[in-house]
Design an enzyme around this catalytic site. Sequence first.
Site, PDB file in Angstrom:
ATOM      1  N   GLY A 100      -2.121  -2.094  -6.718  1.00  0.00           N
ATOM      2  CA  GLY A 100      -1.236  -2.673  -6.291  1.00  0.00           C
ATOM      3  C   GLY A 100       0.377  -2.410  -5.627  1.00  0.00           C
ATOM      4  O   GLY A 100      -0.418  -1.632  -4.408  1.00  0.00           O
ATOM      5  N   GLU A 101       1.189  -3.680  -5.242  1.00  0.00           N
ATOM      6  CA  GLU A 101       2.672  -2.412  -4.153  1.00  0.00           C
ATOM      7  C   GLU A 101       3.264  -2.103  -5.423  1.00  0.00           C
ATOM      8  O   GLU A 101       4.107  -2.785  -5.810  1.00  0.00           O
ATOM      9  CB  GLU A 101       3.212  -3.332  -3.921  1.00  0.00           C
ATOM     10  CG  GLU A 101       4.191  -4.228  -2.721  1.00  0.00           C
ATOM     11  CD  GLU A 101       4.427  -2.707  -1.907  1.00  0.00           C
ATOM     12  OE1 GLU A 101       3.094  -3.049  -1.139  1.00  0.00           O
ATOM     13  OE2 GLU A 101       4.863  -1.964  -1.635  1.00  0.00           O
ATOM     14  N   GLU A 161      -7.940   1.011 -11.812  1.00  0.00           N
ATOM     15  CA  GLU A 161      -8.394   2.348 -10.925  1.00  0.00           C
ATOM     16  C   GLU A 161      -7.626   3.449 -10.381  1.00  0.00           C
ATOM     17  O   GLU A 161      -6.704   3.089 -10.118  1.00  0.00           O
ATOM     18  CB  GLU A 161      -9.014   1.555  -9.932  1.00  0.00           C
ATOM     19  CG  GLU A 161      -9.952   0.257  -9.891  1.00  0.00           C
ATOM     20  CD  GLU A 161     -11.067  -0.324  -9.100  1.00  0.00           C
ATOM     21  OE1 GLU A 161     -11.984  -0.656  -9.600  1.00  0.00           O
ATOM     22  OE2 GLU A 161     -10.769   0.481  -8.441  1.00  0.00           O
ATOM     23  N   CYS A 185      -7.560  -7.227   1.985  1.00  0.00           N
ATOM     24  CA  CYS A 185      -7.535  -6.167   0.849  1.00  0.00           C
ATOM     25  C   CYS A 185      -8.780  -6.555  -0.385  1.00  0.00           C
ATOM     26  O   CYS A 185      -7.931  -7.861  -0.801  1.00  0.00           O
ATOM     27  CB  CYS A 185      -6.282  -5.686   0.479  1.00  0.00           C
ATOM     28  SG  CYS A 185      -5.840  -4.481  -0.914  1.00  0.00           S
ATOM     29  N   CYS A 214      -2.610  -7.234  -7.696  1.00  0.00           N
ATOM     30  CA  CYS A 214      -1.640  -7.393  -6.693  1.00  0.00           C
ATOM     31  C   CYS A 214      -1.262  -8.993  -5.780  1.00  0.00           C
ATOM     32  O   CYS A 214      -2.036  -9.695  -5.997  1.00  0.00           O
ATOM     33  CB  CYS A 214      -2.328  -6.595  -5.391  1.00  0.00           C
ATOM     34  SG  CYS A 214      -0.703  -6.599  -3.882  1.00  0.00           S
ATOM     35  N   SER A 267       2.877   4.283  -0.852  1.00  0.00           N
ATOM     36  CA  SER A 267       2.251   3.343   0.666  1.00  0.00           C
ATOM     37  C   SER A 267       3.175   2.197  -0.184  1.00  0.00           C
ATOM     38  O   SER A 267       2.706   1.452  -1.288  1.00  0.00           O
ATOM     39  CB  SER A 267       0.898   2.956   0.155  1.00  0.00           C
ATOM     40  OG  SER A 267       0.354   2.316   1.146  1.00  0.00           O
ATOM     41  N   CYS A 301     -10.715   2.395   0.456  1.00  0.00           N
ATOM     42  CA  CYS A 301      -9.726   2.005   0.561  1.00  0.00           C
ATOM     43  C   CYS A 301      -9.392   0.534   0.587  1.00  0.00           C
ATOM     44  O   CYS A 301     -10.765  -0.176   0.989  1.00  0.00           O
ATOM     45  CB  CYS A 301      -8.407   1.755   2.154  1.00  0.00           C
ATOM     46  SG  CYS A 301      -7.890   3.916   2.040  1.00  0.00           S
ATOM     47  N   CYS A 327      -2.543  -9.515   0.568  1.00  0.00           N
ATOM     48  CA  CYS A 327      -3.550  -9.618   2.553  1.00  0.00           C
ATOM     49  C   CYS A 327      -4.573  -9.764   2.490  1.00  0.00           C
ATOM     50  O   CYS A 327      -5.598  -9.541   1.929  1.00  0.00           O
ATOM     51  CB  CYS A 327      -2.834  -7.883   2.417  1.00  0.00           C
ATOM     52  SG  CYS A 327      -1.312  -6.921   1.937  1.00  0.00           S
ATOM     53  N   HIS A 376      -1.050  -1.748  10.242  1.00  0.00           N
ATOM     54  CA  HIS A 376      -1.959  -2.895  10.658  1.00  0.00           C
ATOM     55  C   HIS A 376      -2.078  -3.524  11.606  1.00  0.00           C
ATOM     56  O   HIS A 376      -2.673  -4.209  12.595  1.00  0.00           O
ATOM     57  CB  HIS A 376      -2.260  -4.019   9.396  1.00  0.00           C
ATOM     58  CG  HIS A 376      -2.879  -3.051   8.383  1.00  0.00           C
ATOM     59  ND1 HIS A 376      -3.754  -2.235   8.386  1.00  0.00           N
ATOM     60  CD2 HIS A 376      -2.390  -2.923   6.883  1.00  0.00           C
ATOM     61  CE1 HIS A 376      -3.551  -1.634   6.418  1.00  0.00           C
ATOM     62  NE2 HIS A 376      -1.921  -1.649   6.292  1.00  0.00           N
ATOM     63  N   CYS A 427      -5.131   8.989  -6.218  1.00  0.00           N
ATOM     64  CA  CYS A 427      -4.593   7.718  -5.395  1.00  0.00           C
ATOM     65  C   CYS A 427      -4.351   7.117  -6.695  1.00  0.00           C
ATOM     66  O   CYS A 427      -5.600   7.213  -7.500  1.00  0.00           O
ATOM     67  CB  CYS A 427      -6.125   7.353  -5.045  1.00  0.00           C
ATOM     68  SG  CYS A 427      -5.683   5.784  -3.749  1.00  0.00           S
ATOM     69  N   SER A 455       1.804  -0.215   5.329  1.00  0.00           N
ATOM     70  CA  SER A 455       0.658  -0.332   5.833  1.00  0.00           C
ATOM     71  C   SER A 455       0.997  -1.289   7.130  1.00  0.00           C
ATOM     72  O   SER A 455       1.603  -2.188   6.882  1.00  0.00           O
ATOM     73  CB  SER A 455      -0.036  -0.510   4.869  1.00  0.00           C
ATOM     74  OG  SER A 455      -0.099  -0.078   3.845  1.00  0.00           O
TER      75      SER A 455
HETATM   76  N1  SAH Z   1       0.360  -2.402  -2.195  1.00  0.00           N
HETATM   77  C1  SAH Z   1      -0.147  -1.273  -1.413  1.00  0.00           C
HETATM   78  C2  SAH Z   1      -1.131   0.623  -1.345  1.00  0.00           C
HETATM   79  C3  SAH Z   1      -2.137   0.146  -2.265  1.00  0.00           C
HETATM   80  S1  SAH Z   1      -2.977  -0.661  -0.465  1.00  0.00           S
HETATM   81  C4  SAH Z   1       0.012  -0.860   0.485  1.00  0.00           C
HETATM   82  O1  SAH Z   1      -0.944  -1.586   0.990  1.00  0.00           O
HETATM   83  O2  SAH Z   1       0.474  -0.103   1.162  1.00  0.00           O
HETATM   84  C5  SAH Z   1      -3.694   1.266   0.110  1.00  0.00           C
HETATM   85  C6  SAH Z   1      -4.662   1.310   1.577  1.00  0.00           C
HETATM   86  O3  SAH Z   1      -5.686   0.727   1.781  1.00  0.00           O
HETATM   87  C7  SAH Z   1      -2.950   0.710   2.908  1.00  0.00           C
HETATM   88  O4  SAH Z   1      -2.848   0.935   3.606  1.00  0.00           O
HETATM   89  C8  SAH Z   1      -4.192  -0.519   2.693  1.00  0.00           C
HETATM   90  O5  SAH Z   1      -3.516  -1.624   4.169  1.00  0.00           O
HETATM   91  C9  SAH Z   1      -5.589  -0.395   2.619  1.00  0.00           C
HETATM   92  N2  SAH Z   1      -6.588  -1.403   2.739  1.00  0.00           N
HETATM   93  C10 SAH Z   1      -6.097  -2.326   2.167  1.00  0.00           C
HETATM   94  N3  SAH Z   1      -7.990  -2.961   2.591  1.00  0.00           N
HETATM   95  C11 SAH Z   1      -8.488  -2.220   3.062  1.00  0.00           C
HETATM   96  C12 SAH Z   1      -9.738  -2.628   3.986  1.00  0.00           C
HETATM   97  N4  SAH Z   1     -10.387  -3.353   3.529  1.00  0.00           N
HETATM   98  N5  SAH Z   1     -10.060  -1.161   4.451  1.00  0.00           N
HETATM   99  C13 SAH Z   1      -9.825  -0.610   4.788  1.00  0.00           C
HETATM  100  N6  SAH Z   1      -8.439  -0.655   4.396  1.00  0.00           N
HETATM  101  C14 SAH Z   1      -7.529  -0.650   3.165  1.00  0.00           C
HETATM  102 FE1  SF4 Z   2      -1.872  -5.303  -1.945  1.00  0.00          FE
HETATM  103 FE2  SF4 Z   2      -1.591  -3.328  -0.960  1.00  0.00          FE
HETATM  104 FE3  SF4 Z   2      -3.926  -5.060  -1.197  1.00  0.00          FE
HETATM  105 FE4  SF4 Z   2      -1.928  -5.983   0.350  1.00  0.00          FE
HETATM  106  S1  SF4 Z   2      -2.887  -4.231   0.995  1.00  0.00           S
HETATM  107  S2  SF4 Z   2      -3.051  -7.022  -1.449  1.00  0.00           S
HETATM  108  S3  SF4 Z   2       0.069  -5.257  -0.432  1.00  0.00           S
HETATM  109  S4  SF4 Z   2      -2.534  -3.974  -2.328  1.00  0.00           S
END
Ligand code: SAH
Ligand code: SF4
Length: 358
Positions: free
Chosen positions: A170-171, A99, A126, A119, A200, A342, A123, A225, A112, A223
Site C-alpha cells: 500500500g501507499e 502482510e 512492484c 495498492c 515511505s 521489497c 508501479c 527510482h 515493515c 521511492s
Molecule cells: N507505496 C510505498 C511504500 C511501499 S513499497 C512506496 O512505494 O514507497 C516499499 C518499497 O519497495 C518502495 O521503495 C518500493 O519502490 C520498493 N519496491 C517495490 N517493488 C520492488 C521490487 N520489485 N524490487 C525492489 N524494490 C521494490
Molecule cells: Fe504501491 Fe509502493 Fe508498490 Fe508503487 S511501489 S505500487 S506505491 S506499494
Amino acid sequence: MADQLRADLLSLPPDALGRVLIDHFQARGQPAYRAGQVERWIYTALAPSIEAMTDLPRAEREALAERFMLSEAEEATVAKSQDGTVKHVWRLADGELVESVLIPTEKRLTLCISSQAGCAMGCTFCATGWGGFRRQLSAGEIVAQYRASRRWAEANELGPVTNIVYMGMGEPLANRAAVHDSLTILNRGYDVGARRITVSTVGLVPGILELAERPEQFRLALSLHAPESDLRRSLIPLERRYPLPEVMEALEHFNEAGGKRITFEYTMIAGINDAPELIEPLAELARRVGAFVNLIPFNPIPYQDWHASPPARIRAFAAGLERRGVTAAVRESRGRDIDAACGQLRAHALVHIEGTRG
Ligand code: SAH
Ligand code: SF4
C-alpha cells in the site's frame, strides 16, 4: 457487520481513548482507574482481546465488548527466511489479507507494515502494484500488525521491535487519516520514537506536505527510482499527477519544517534505470534535500522479465554518489526466498488457498 457499530479501541489515538474509557466507566458507575487498567492492557500488555483483560470484573469486560472491539490481526501464515526475515500474512475481520515483515539485524529489529490491502498506484516494478487495490486499512488494523508482530517476536526470542517502516503493501499517503492516527498511536501510545518510524511514499505531494506539518520527527522515504521525469513516468504512473519538480518542492518544504530526515529509495533494474549518466542527476536531487540514498537491487516479480542490476553496477552507483558528496547504501535484499522482499508482497499464496476453499 455488527463490528461497524462498535468503536475499535486500537484505532483511537491515546487522548481520545482515555476520554471514551473514562466516560464509559463513569456512565457505569465504575471507579476512574478502570480506564487506566484498560490502557495498560492495550499499550503495555498488548492484550489480544477484551476478554484477556483479566483484572476487569467479568461484567465490565462484557460491557466493554458490547461497545468496543479490538481489531486484532489473526495470523494466517508465517514464513521464516533463511536469513532470519519473518513474513506474516494477517487475516483481518472481513477476511482481507495483509502482510508485514520482521527484519532482524545485529542491532535492530525492523518491522515493515502495510497501510492498505493492495495498492492503487500501479508501479510497474512492484508486485503489490500489479495486484491492484483492495481497501484502506483502519488505524487499528495498522497498529494490530505491530502488536501481533511484537508478541510473535517476543515469543520467538527476536527481542523488541526497534524500528517501524511503512513499506509493506500500500501507499501510506493515500490513506492519510488512518496512517496519521496510527503514527500518533505508535508514537504516543506504544512509545516508539518518531525518529524510529519511517513513512515511505511514491510521491503524493499533499501527503508529504501534511506530514511536514507534524511536530514529531517522523522520517520520510521517497521511492524515487529515477531522477528524471520521463523515465520515472514509465515506472511510476503517479509521476503524471505529481511530477518530480513538485515532489522535490514538497521535500524542501518537509526539510524546512526542521529536524527531519529524508531517504531516497532507488530500486536498481538492469538496463532500465541504472545508466551511469543517471548518477549525476540523482546526486543533484539528493544534495538538494540532503537525502540519504538507498540502492535496492530489484527483486524479481512474476509480471516483468526484469533483473537486478549487476552488483558491480550497483557499487559504481554508490561510489559515484559518494564522490559527489551523497551518502548511499546498498540495501541487501532480505527474505527473497519467502517473497518477503521489497515489492514482492502480495499475499498471493493465501489468496489462492482461500479461492480453492470456496
Ligand atoms: N507505496 C510505498 C511504500 C511501499 S513499497 C512506496 O512505494 O514507497 C516499499 C518499497 O519497495 C518502495 O521503495 C518500493 O519502490 C520498493 N519496491 C517495490 N517493488 C520492488 C521490487 N520489485 N524490487 C525492489 N524494490 C521494490
Ligand atoms: Fe504501491 Fe509502493 Fe508498490 Fe508503487 S511501489 S505500487 S506505491 S506499494
